[in-house]
Scaffold this active site. Structure first.
Site, mmCIF file in Angstrom:
data_model
loop_
_atom_site.group_PDB
_atom_site.id
_atom_site.type_symbol
_atom_site.label_atom_id
_atom_site.label_comp_id
_atom_site.label_asym_id
_atom_site.label_seq_id
_atom_site.Cartn_x
_atom_site.Cartn_y
_atom_site.Cartn_z
ATOM 1 N N HIS A 129 -42.005 31.831 10.535
ATOM 2 C CA HIS A 129 -40.820 32.574 10.142
ATOM 3 C C HIS A 129 -40.462 33.447 11.273
ATOM 4 O O HIS A 129 -41.595 33.893 11.939
ATOM 5 C CB HIS A 129 -40.971 33.321 8.876
ATOM 6 C CG HIS A 129 -39.699 33.881 8.382
ATOM 7 N ND1 HIS A 129 -39.377 35.204 8.644
ATOM 8 C CD2 HIS A 129 -38.706 33.495 7.357
ATOM 9 C CE1 HIS A 129 -38.203 35.584 8.142
ATOM 10 N NE2 HIS A 129 -37.824 34.638 7.176
ATOM 11 N N LYS A 184 -40.466 38.263 -3.351
ATOM 12 C CA LYS A 184 -40.684 36.875 -3.589
ATOM 13 C C LYS A 184 -41.696 36.377 -4.558
ATOM 14 O O LYS A 184 -41.979 35.345 -5.147
ATOM 15 C CB LYS A 184 -41.205 36.408 -2.300
ATOM 16 C CG LYS A 184 -39.952 36.330 -1.194
ATOM 17 C CD LYS A 184 -40.398 35.578 -0.054
ATOM 18 C CE LYS A 184 -39.614 35.965 1.455
ATOM 19 N NZ LYS A 184 -38.201 35.094 1.562
ATOM 20 N N CYS A 211 -34.272 31.093 8.940
ATOM 21 C CA CYS A 211 -35.093 32.134 9.801
ATOM 22 C C CYS A 211 -36.432 31.500 10.343
ATOM 23 O O CYS A 211 -37.375 32.139 10.612
ATOM 24 C CB CYS A 211 -35.384 33.314 8.897
ATOM 25 S SG CYS A 211 -33.950 34.094 8.408
ATOM 26 N N ASP A 214 -49.415 35.608 7.143
ATOM 27 C CA ASP A 214 -48.052 35.747 6.498
ATOM 28 C C ASP A 214 -48.189 35.070 5.214
ATOM 29 O O ASP A 214 -48.132 33.990 5.115
ATOM 30 C CB ASP A 214 -47.027 35.299 7.416
ATOM 31 C CG ASP A 214 -45.597 35.273 6.860
ATOM 32 O OD1 ASP A 214 -45.579 35.636 5.615
ATOM 33 O OD2 ASP A 214 -44.552 35.006 7.455
ATOM 34 N N GLN A 240 -44.659 33.351 1.509
ATOM 35 C CA GLN A 240 -44.434 32.190 0.540
ATOM 36 C C GLN A 240 -45.574 31.567 -0.134
ATOM 37 O O GLN A 240 -45.820 30.436 -0.479
ATOM 38 C CB GLN A 240 -43.857 31.041 1.217
ATOM 39 C CG GLN A 240 -42.459 31.386 2.052
ATOM 40 C CD GLN A 240 -41.256 31.182 1.201
ATOM 41 O OE1 GLN A 240 -41.305 30.785 -0.099
ATOM 42 N NE2 GLN A 240 -40.431 31.987 1.488
HETATM 43 N N1 PMP Z 1 -42.373 35.200 6.306
HETATM 44 C C1 PMP Z 1 -41.994 33.944 5.800
HETATM 45 C C2 PMP Z 1 -42.639 32.706 5.507
HETATM 46 C C3 PMP Z 1 -40.808 34.069 4.813
HETATM 47 O O1 PMP Z 1 -40.448 33.075 4.107
HETATM 48 C C4 PMP Z 1 -40.102 35.409 4.872
HETATM 49 C C5 PMP Z 1 -38.657 35.429 4.104
HETATM 50 N N2 PMP Z 1 -37.951 34.220 3.964
HETATM 51 C C6 PMP Z 1 -40.453 36.316 5.577
HETATM 52 C C7 PMP Z 1 -41.646 36.187 6.193
HETATM 53 C C8 PMP Z 1 -39.811 37.703 5.495
HETATM 54 O O2 PMP Z 1 -39.757 38.424 4.334
HETATM 55 P P1 PMP Z 1 -39.188 39.628 3.883
HETATM 56 O O3 PMP Z 1 -37.636 39.322 4.650
HETATM 57 O O4 PMP Z 1 -39.099 39.866 2.802
HETATM 58 O O5 PMP Z 1 -39.547 40.544 5.062
#
Ligand code: PMP
Length: 405
Positions: free
Chosen positions: A122, A225, A363, A199, A202
């Site tokens: 991401h 999440k 993203c 990370d 998910q």
């Molecule tokens: N890493 C991953 C794999 C994600 O899916 C996301 C959110 N879509 C993020 C990081 C960023 O998370 P946040 O916007 O809650 O900081």
């Protein structure tokens, strides 16, 4: 036995209709809905207990401080972390990764050093490292995936050099659903004495995550999440790093003493929690994780696997539909495109039928680039979704095909 209808009663938002149709929420990868117990916790805190933490002698401040620290223990237990001082509250995954990039990066990454990131990261696990690399004249090396959305461990071994200072890998791809073998990846990293950041944005809500077993150096996730509030997240980091890393932000609540000549910092995790933290969010996150444990992690994860398998089979009936992400181990994330039909149009029509999905690059633009596409339609399921909802969604996709082909 897992009873989805009973579980759904815990989520007020699911009871509504959208455009006069039952609301089908398949955008759980973007954020999850909140159970009543989390909403009640937040309301109780603001109505009855609200008081700033850590610096009050009065009753409410003490109660709220205790609840804040109790939530830290609940989070530590969920991730099999023995020492809750390794749990640092942040605003979310993005904030956690920026913390590591700025603090660890400032101290341990120098000109000519290398950071390895996977192609399926991401943007939150790319951009902070790019910013660091610009400051330090370091480089990012990309660990490519194959067309099913899998990483090969041998490729990682070939990328590591004596200049590698960090490996960043997502536990689960937010586009493809791939569950990466983070324990094996960590073992390879450590064999070469390279720290690893995972990370978990998910992963935390879909797969059992034993951080002491995985043995990673850093792990980041977001409260929103995992059925908790927005604006709260966690960075797990090993004590040895937390002790060595400088604070990321300065201010109140992270200091032992301040004069104009010199400041002494508190120990971790407080050293990294400057200013008034989102203590209501932290306590709400504790309630969310406790809720998940109470309904049964094993049951929840098994049910989500069944939903994914069912949905995957069903969407294959749609003519011209291609699934992106066919790793053998996946969580309940289903990305796809239908031949000749724009992802955005598919999403818009599904919306009119009451079905919320996400469209676009999610993203993670390098993933879309890998497949030479602009983006996908992504349906991401949670344990509160039902097989009937999947049927309704698939019927919607048939409608989309009828309209466009
Ligand atoms: N890493 C991953 C794999 C994600 O899916 C996301 C959110 N879509 C993020 C990081 C960023 O998370 P946040 O916007 O809650 O900081």
């Amino acid at each position: 036995m897992f009873d989805v209808q009973k579980v759904r009663e815990d989520f007020p938002i699911l009871q509504q209709e959208i455009y006069g149709k039952p609301f089908v929420y398949f955008d759980n990868g973007a954020t999850t809905q909140k159970p009543r117990v989390v909403l009640d916790t937040i309301t109780r805190l603001y109505e009855i207990e609200n008081s700033n933490i850590h610096r009050g002698v009065h009753h409410l401040s003490t109660v709220t401080t205790e609840n804040y620290e109790e939530a830290r223990k609940i989070i530590a237990r969920y991730f099999h972390v023995e020492n809750e001082k390794e749990i640092v509250y942040t605003h979310g995954t993005t904030d956690s990764i920026n913390l590591v990039a700025f603090s660890f990066g400032e101290k341990f990454i120098h000109e000519g050093d290398e950071i390895i990131l996977t192609e399926m990261e991401h943007h939150a696990n790319i951009v902070p490292w790019q910013m660091l690399c610009e400051r330090k004249k370091a480089h990012i090396k990309v660990w490519k995936m194959d067309d099913t959305g899998c990483l090969k461990l041998d490729d990682l071994v070939n990328l590591i050099t004596e200049k590698t200072k960090l490996i960043g890998v997502t536990q689960v791809s937010n586009v493809l659903g791939t569950v990466n073998p983070v324990k094996e990846i960590t073992q390879i990293a450590h064999k070469h004495e390279v720290p690893i950041l995972i990370d978990g944005a998910q992963g935390a809500q879909h797969v059992p995550t034993d951080l002491s077993g995985i043995d990673c150096d850093f792990y980041a996730f977001s409260g929103h999440k995992i059925y908790g509030p927005t604006g709260i997240g966690v960075l797990y980091a090993k004590t040895k790093w937390l002790e060595e890393m400088p604070p990321y932000q300065g201010g109140g609540d992270m200091i032992l003493s301040v004069t104009f000549d010199h400041t002494e910092y508190l120990e971790a995790p407080f050293k990294f929690e400057a200013g008034t933290t989102n203590y209501i969010g932290a306590i709400g996150l504790g309630a969310a994780i406790q809720y998940l444990r109470n309904i049964g992690l094993k049951e929840v994860f098994e049910y989500e696997d069944q939903l994914l398998a069912y949905a995957t089979e069903k969407v294959k009936e749609i003519p011209g539909l291609r699934i992106y992400g066919e790793a053998p181990r996946k969580v309940s994330i289903l990305s796809f495109l239908i031949d000749g039909i724009n992802a955005y149009d598919t999403g818009l029509i599904l919306d009119k039928l009451g079905v919320a999905v996400r469209t676009g690059h999610h993203c993670a633009q390098p993933v879309a680039d890998h497949f030479g596409i602009a983006g996908t339609v992504r349906a991401s399921f949670s344990f509160y979704n039902t097989f009937e909802e999947v049927d309704h969604f698939v019927a919607g996709l048939h409608r989309v095909v009828e309209m466009f082909q």
